[in-house]
Design an enzyme around this catalytic site. Sequence first.
Site, PDB file in Angstrom:
ATOM      1  N   GLN A  94      10.830   4.141   3.917  1.00  0.00           N
ATOM      2  CA  GLN A  94       9.746   3.502   4.671  1.00  0.00           C
ATOM      3  C   GLN A  94       9.511   4.267   5.970  1.00  0.00           C
ATOM      4  O   GLN A  94      10.446   4.557   6.722  1.00  0.00           O
ATOM      5  CB  GLN A  94      10.067   2.036   4.991  1.00  0.00           C
ATOM      6  CG  GLN A  94       8.866   1.322   5.622  1.00  0.00           C
ATOM      7  CD  GLN A  94       9.091  -0.166   5.860  1.00  0.00           C
ATOM      8  OE1 GLN A  94      10.220  -0.658   5.763  1.00  0.00           O
ATOM      9  NE2 GLN A  94       8.013  -0.870   6.170  1.00  0.00           N
ATOM     10  N   HIS A 100       3.641  -2.778   2.742  1.00  0.00           N
ATOM     11  CA  HIS A 100       2.574  -2.191   1.912  1.00  0.00           C
ATOM     12  C   HIS A 100       3.111  -1.853   0.538  1.00  0.00           C
ATOM     13  O   HIS A 100       4.313  -1.611   0.363  1.00  0.00           O
ATOM     14  CB  HIS A 100       1.978  -0.949   2.580  1.00  0.00           C
ATOM     15  CG  HIS A 100       2.987   0.095   2.952  1.00  0.00           C
ATOM     16  ND1 HIS A 100       3.765   0.008   4.088  1.00  0.00           N
ATOM     17  CD2 HIS A 100       3.358   1.242   2.340  1.00  0.00           C
ATOM     18  CE1 HIS A 100       4.561   1.066   4.158  1.00  0.00           C
ATOM     19  NE2 HIS A 100       4.339   1.821   3.095  1.00  0.00           N
TER      20      HIS A 100
HETATM   21  P1  5GP Z   1       5.939   4.526   3.464  1.00  0.00           P
HETATM   22  O1  5GP Z   1       6.653   5.846   3.535  1.00  0.00           O
HETATM   23  O2  5GP Z   1       6.163   3.731   4.718  1.00  0.00           O
HETATM   24  O3  5GP Z   1       6.217   3.746   2.214  1.00  0.00           O
HETATM   25  O4  5GP Z   1       4.406   4.879   3.329  1.00  0.00           O
HETATM   26  C1  5GP Z   1       3.544   5.013   4.396  1.00  0.00           C
HETATM   27  C2  5GP Z   1       2.335   5.755   3.866  1.00  0.00           C
HETATM   28  O5  5GP Z   1       1.298   5.637   4.813  1.00  0.00           O
HETATM   29  C3  5GP Z   1       2.571   7.246   3.646  1.00  0.00           C
HETATM   30  O6  5GP Z   1       2.345   7.566   2.285  1.00  0.00           O
HETATM   31  C4  5GP Z   1       1.565   7.920   4.566  1.00  0.00           C
HETATM   32  O7  5GP Z   1       0.951   9.018   3.967  1.00  0.00           O
HETATM   33  C5  5GP Z   1       0.571   6.826   4.838  1.00  0.00           C
HETATM   34  N1  5GP Z   1      -0.034   6.879   6.153  1.00  0.00           N
HETATM   35  C6  5GP Z   1       0.599   7.103   7.333  1.00  0.00           C
HETATM   36  N2  5GP Z   1      -0.270   7.008   8.363  1.00  0.00           N
HETATM   37  C7  5GP Z   1      -1.471   6.704   7.807  1.00  0.00           C
HETATM   38  C8  5GP Z   1      -2.763   6.480   8.370  1.00  0.00           C
HETATM   39  O8  5GP Z   1      -2.987   6.528   9.579  1.00  0.00           O
HETATM   40  N3  5GP Z   1      -3.770   6.188   7.500  1.00  0.00           N
HETATM   41  C9  5GP Z   1      -3.562   6.130   6.144  1.00  0.00           C
HETATM   42  N4  5GP Z   1      -4.616   5.831   5.370  1.00  0.00           N
HETATM   43  N5  5GP Z   1      -2.356   6.329   5.590  1.00  0.00           N
HETATM   44  C10 5GP Z   1      -1.328   6.619   6.412  1.00  0.00           C
END
Ligand code: 5GP
Length: 136
Positions: A94, A100
Site C-alpha cells: 500500500q 481502494h
Molecule cells: P497502492 O500501492 O496504495 O495499492 O496503490 C496506489 C495506486 O494509486 C498506485 O497504483 C498509483 O499508481 C496510484 N496513484 C498514486 N497517485 C495517484 C494520483 O494522484 N492519481 C491517480 N489517478 N492515481 C494515483
Amino acid sequence: MADDCIFCKIVAGELPSETVQEDEHTVAFMDLNPWTRGHALVVPRRHSRNLYEVDDADLGYAGVAAKRLALRMRDRLGCDGVNLLGCCEPAAWQTVFHTHVHVIPRYDDDPLQLPVRPRQAEQDELARVAAELRES
Ligand code: 5GP
Ligand code: ZN
C-alpha cells in the site's frame, strides 16, 4: 475527508482524475501508473486508511462497484479477465492510504506475471496456521 489524502482530493474534485464511474458511495478513476490498459481504482467516497479500518458497508459498495466496472472492462475494452487487488499497509504494497480496490483488466497476451512461485505446504504446517487463525 482527510486533509492530506490525494484520493479524498480526487473524490472532492480538488485534484484532476480520469473518472470512469461514480455512485453515491464510490468513485472509480484511472490509475496514473497502469499495470495494463484500463487499470482503474475504485475508492469509497468516505475516507478510511485501508481494509483494517474501512466501514463494512463501504467495503461492500466498493466490491459491487468493482464488479460493475469489471463487466464494462470486459464489454468495452475486450479484456480476457480481471484481477482485483487490495493492498493493506506498506508490507502489502500500500502506498496511498485511502482504501481502494485495483481493478486490473487482463489480456491473454499481457506481460503480467505472478510475483511469487507458490509451493505446496506440508499438511501439519497448514493445520498449525489454521489453528492460529480459526475463530473462537
Ligand atoms: P497502492 O500501492 O496504495 O495499492 O496503490 C496506489 C495506486 O494509486 C498506485 O497504483 C498509483 O499508481 C496510484 N496513484 C498514486 N497517485 C495517484 C494520483 O494522484 N492519481 C491517480 N489517478 N492515481 C494515483
Ligand atoms: Zn482519503
